[in-house]
Design an enzyme around this catalytic site. Structure first.
Site, PDB file in Angstrom:
ATOM      1  N   TYR A   1       2.301  10.070  -0.124  1.00  0.00           N
ATOM      2  CA  TYR A   1       3.487   9.409   1.174  1.00  0.00           C
ATOM      3  C   TYR A   1       4.588   9.673   0.374  1.00  0.00           C
ATOM      4  CZ  TYR A   1      -0.253   6.357   2.716  1.00  0.00           C
ATOM      5  OH  TYR A   1      -1.371   6.014   3.341  1.00  0.00           O
TER       6      TYR A   1
ATOM      7  N   HIS B   1      -8.113   9.021  -2.019  1.00  0.00           N
ATOM      8  CA  HIS B   1      -7.423   9.075  -0.622  1.00  0.00           C
ATOM      9  C   HIS B   1      -8.459   9.587   0.481  1.00  0.00           C
ATOM     10  CE1 HIS B   1      -3.249   9.078   1.254  1.00  0.00           C
ATOM     11  NE2 HIS B   1      -4.268   8.650   2.079  1.00  0.00           N
TER      12      HIS B   1
ATOM     13  N   LYS C   1      -2.813   6.010  -4.353  1.00  0.00           N
ATOM     14  CA  LYS C   1      -4.028   6.849  -4.181  1.00  0.00           C
ATOM     15  C   LYS C   1      -4.207   8.263  -4.677  1.00  0.00           C
ATOM     16  CE  LYS C   1      -4.045   4.399   0.531  1.00  0.00           C
ATOM     17  NZ  LYS C   1      -2.534   4.423   0.944  1.00  0.00           N
TER      18      LYS C   1
ATOM     19  N   ASP D   1       0.791  -1.265  -0.127  1.00  0.00           N
ATOM     20  CA  ASP D   1      -0.079  -0.183   0.157  1.00  0.00           C
ATOM     21  C   ASP D   1       0.912   1.083  -0.083  1.00  0.00           C
ATOM     22  OD1 ASP D   1      -2.813   1.202   0.545  1.00  0.00           O
ATOM     23  OD2 ASP D   1      -1.549   2.268   2.053  1.00  0.00           O
TER      24      ASP D   1
HETATM   25  N1  LIG Z   1      -5.768   5.796   3.563  1.00  0.00           N
HETATM   26  C1  LIG Z   1      -5.572   6.403   4.555  1.00  0.00           C
HETATM   27  O1  LIG Z   1      -5.930   7.773   4.857  1.00  0.00           O
HETATM   28  C2  LIG Z   1      -4.392   5.948   5.519  1.00  0.00           C
HETATM   29  C3  LIG Z   1      -4.022   6.770   6.778  1.00  0.00           C
HETATM   30  C4  LIG Z   1      -3.152   6.156   7.435  1.00  0.00           C
HETATM   31  C5  LIG Z   1      -2.363   4.884   7.095  1.00  0.00           C
HETATM   32  N2  LIG Z   1      -2.644   4.339   5.997  1.00  0.00           N
HETATM   33  C6  LIG Z   1      -1.920   3.124   5.337  1.00  0.00           C
HETATM   34  O2  LIG Z   1      -1.981   2.279   6.400  1.00  0.00           O
HETATM   35  C7  LIG Z   1      -0.619   1.761   6.772  1.00  0.00           C
HETATM   36  C8  LIG Z   1      -0.528   1.257   8.266  1.00  0.00           C
HETATM   37  O3  LIG Z   1      -0.832   2.316   9.097  1.00  0.00           O
HETATM   38  P1  LIG Z   1       0.170   2.972  10.176  1.00  0.00           P
HETATM   39  O4  LIG Z   1       1.285   2.817   9.565  1.00  0.00           O
HETATM   40  O5  LIG Z   1      -0.499   4.084  10.265  1.00  0.00           O
HETATM   41  O6  LIG Z   1      -0.034   2.220  11.553  1.00  0.00           O
HETATM   42  P2  LIG Z   1       0.213   0.668  11.928  1.00  0.00           P
HETATM   43  O7  LIG Z   1       0.473  -0.105  10.840  1.00  0.00           O
HETATM   44  O8  LIG Z   1      -0.905   0.512  12.654  1.00  0.00           O
HETATM   45  O9  LIG Z   1       1.431   0.895  13.022  1.00  0.00           O
HETATM   46  C9  LIG Z   1       2.612   0.905  12.527  1.00  0.00           C
HETATM   47  C10 LIG Z   1       3.626   1.135  13.714  1.00  0.00           C
HETATM   48  O10 LIG Z   1       3.655   0.136  14.579  1.00  0.00           O
HETATM   49  C11 LIG Z   1       4.970  -0.889  14.884  1.00  0.00           C
HETATM   50  N3  LIG Z   1       4.628  -1.903  14.602  1.00  0.00           N
HETATM   51  C12 LIG Z   1       4.591  -2.812  13.428  1.00  0.00           C
HETATM   52  N4  LIG Z   1       4.310  -4.222  13.810  1.00  0.00           N
HETATM   53  C13 LIG Z   1       4.604  -4.471  15.072  1.00  0.00           C
HETATM   54  C14 LIG Z   1       4.810  -5.279  16.010  1.00  0.00           C
HETATM   55  N5  LIG Z   1       4.594  -6.608  15.545  1.00  0.00           N
HETATM   56  N6  LIG Z   1       5.023  -5.099  17.092  1.00  0.00           N
HETATM   57  C15 LIG Z   1       5.094  -3.980  17.737  1.00  0.00           C
HETATM   58  N7  LIG Z   1       5.113  -2.587  17.029  1.00  0.00           N
HETATM   59  C16 LIG Z   1       4.900  -2.845  15.625  1.00  0.00           C
HETATM   60  C17 LIG Z   1       5.637   0.100  13.765  1.00  0.00           C
HETATM   61  O11 LIG Z   1       7.073   0.270  13.956  1.00  0.00           O
HETATM   62  P3  LIG Z   1       8.376  -0.068  12.842  1.00  0.00           P
HETATM   63  O12 LIG Z   1       8.036   0.441  11.650  1.00  0.00           O
HETATM   64  O13 LIG Z   1       9.266   0.782  13.719  1.00  0.00           O
HETATM   65  O14 LIG Z   1       8.416  -1.334  12.805  1.00  0.00           O
HETATM   66  C18 LIG Z   1       4.984   1.482  13.380  1.00  0.00           C
HETATM   67  O15 LIG Z   1       5.503   2.321  14.392  1.00  0.00           O
HETATM   68  C19 LIG Z   1       0.252   2.887   6.483  1.00  0.00           C
HETATM   69  O16 LIG Z   1       1.477   2.537   6.602  1.00  0.00           O
HETATM   70  C20 LIG Z   1      -0.373   3.402   5.141  1.00  0.00           C
HETATM   71  O17 LIG Z   1       0.115   2.451   4.358  1.00  0.00           O
HETATM   72  C21 LIG Z   1      -3.642   4.954   5.087  1.00  0.00           C
END
Ligand SMILES: NC(=O)c1ccc[n+]([C@@H]2O[C@H](COP(=O)([O-])OP(=O)(O)OC[C@H]3O[C@@H](n4cnc5c(N)ncnc54)[C@H](OP(=O)(O)O)[C@@H]3O)[C@@H](O)[C@H]2O)c1
Length: 280
Positions: free
Chosen positions: A52, A110, A77, A47
Site C-alpha cells: 500500500y 498478502h 503484509k 490494517d
Molecule cells: N488482503 C487483501 O488482499 C486486501 C484487499 C483489499 C483490501 N484490503 C484491506 O481491506 C480494507 C477495506 O477494504 P476496501 O478499502 O477495499 O473497501 P471497503 O472498506 O469495503 O470500502 C471502502 C469504500 O467505502 C466507503 N465508505 C466507508 N464507510 C462508508 C459509509 N459509512 N457509508 C458510505 N460509504 C462508506 C469509503 O469511502 P471514503 O474513503 O471516501 O470515506 C470507500 O470508498 C482496505 O483498506 C485494506 O486495508 C485487503
C-alpha cells in the site's frame, strides 16, 4: 464519544478488536489525518501492507494520535515478490523501518501465489520473525483451505488469522466454515464491498430502516455476527464513527440470512480467485 469495540482472542493468545480500520489508498498528510482521526475515534486495529506504500503514513498517524503504541494492534503484509525466505526476512525489517515501529502485532502473507509456490518458505520466515520478536502474531490473506492445510503439514503451525474478500455479494460460507473449525480467525477485506453497490441494496436498506441505522452499519453488523473482523476504510470522520457504532443492536437470524442471500458464485469484486490469481 469513543466506541467500545468487543475483542476476540486469536489461537496464539493475542487479543484483537472485532472491527478494524482499512487504510488502502490513505497516504501522505491527508492519510495521516484520516488515520489519526480513526484512532482517536476508537479504532484500535489498523490494517496496512508493504504494497500500500503507506506504512510510513500509519506510523506517523500512530505517533500523532492520543493512544499509546502498546494499546494498538497494527497489521502489515508481505508482498508476493519477497516470499523467498532470504528476501522475506529483510522485507519484514524494511516494513518496520518504514513505519518507525519495533514490532508489528500481526504480519500476514498478502497472497498465496500458488503457481510461484514459495508461500511455505515465506511462512517459515514469519515463524522465525515471531521468535525474534519482530511480530506478535502471524497470519495470511487470501489462503484457501488447501494452502492452510499445507502450512500445517509442513511447519506444524496454522495462521492466527486469514484475511479474505468477504462482503454481502461474496459471503465465503465454505471458507468461513473451514477456518472457524480450525481455529483461524477470519477478517473481511472490502467488507462494504468497496462501492460495488451493496450499500444501495434494497434488502439492506430495508433492514437499516427498521433499526434506524445506515446500510453500512447493517453490513458491518452482519460481519460481526458472522464472527469475522471487518476492516472498513473510511476517509471521513462521520463515516469512521458510523462504522464502529454497531454494538447497540442485533440482527435476527432471518435478517442475517437475507443479507447472506445476496451472495453470488461470481460475486468477487475483481475476480481475484486465490487458486489462480497472483499478486507481487
Ligand atoms: N488482503 C487483501 O488482499 C486486501 C484487499 C483489499 C483490501 N484490503 C484491506 O481491506 C480494507 C477495506 O477494504 P476496501 O478499502 O477495499 O473497501 P471497503 O472498506 O469495503 O470500502 C471502502 C469504500 O467505502 C466507503 N465508505 C466507508 N464507510 C462508508 C459509509 N459509512 N457509508 C458510505 N460509504 C462508506 C469509503 O469511502 P471514503 O474513503 O471516501 O470515506 C470507500 O470508498 C482496505 O483498506 C485494506 O486495508 C485487503
Amino acid at each position: 464519544m469513543n466506541q467500545i469495540i468487543p475483542e476476540y482472542t486469536l489461537n496464539d493468545g493475542l487479543r484483537v478488536p472485532s472491527v478494524g480500520f482499512g487504510t488502502f489508498g490513505l497516504k501522505g498528510n491527508a492519510g495521516v489525518h484520516a488515520i489519526t482521526n480513526a484512532i482517536n475515534t476508537g479504532y484500535r486495529l489498523i490494517d496496512t501492507a508493504y504494497n500500500y506504500e503507506n506504512e510510513g503514513t500509519v506510523g506517523e498517524a500512530i505517533r500523532k494520535s492520543s493512544i499509546s503504541r502498546e494499546d494498538l494492534i497494527i497489521t502489515s503484509k508481505l508482498p508476493g515478490r519477497y516470499q523467498e525466505y532470504d528476501l522475506a526476512v529483510p522485507a519484514i525489517q524494511e516494513s518496520l523501518f518504514r513505519a518507525g515501529l519495533d514490532y508489528y502485532d500481526l504480519y500476514l502473507i498478502h497472497w498465496p501465489n500458488p503457481t510461484t509456490d514459495k508461500y511455505v518458505e515465506a511462512w517459515q520466515a514469519l515463524i522465525d520473525a515471531k521468535k525474534w520478536g519482530l511480530i506478535r502474531s502471524i497470519g495470511v490473506c487470501n489462503f484457501l483451505p488447501e494452502h492452510l492445510a499445507r502450512l500445517k503439514d509442513e511447519t506444524g503451525i496454522l495462521p492466527s488469522m486469514n484475511q479474505i474478500e468477504l462482503h454481502p455479494y461474496f459471503n465465503q460460507e465454505e471458507a468461513r466454515k473451514w477456518n472457524q473449525e480450525n481455529g483461524v480467525r477470519i477478517q473481511s477485506w472490502s467488507p462494504l464491498g468497496r462501492l460495488n453497490g451493496a450499500l444501495d441494496e434494497g434488502k439492506v436498506k430495508e433492514v437499516a430502516r427498521k433499526y434506524n441505522k445506515t446500510a453500512a452499519q447493517i453490513i458491518l453488523r452482519w460481519h460481526f455476527q458472522l464472527d469475522s473482523i471487518a476492516i472498513p476504510k473510511a476517509t471521513f470522520p462521520e463515516r469512521q464513527l458510523e462504522n464502529i457504532s454497531i454494538f447497540d443492536f442485533e440482527l435476527t437470524e432471518t435478517e442475517m440470512d437475507l443479507i447472506s442471500s445476496l451472495s453470488r458464485v461470481d460475486g468477487r469484486n475483481k475476480n481475484q480467485d486465490p487458486a489462480v490469481y497472483e499478486e507481487f
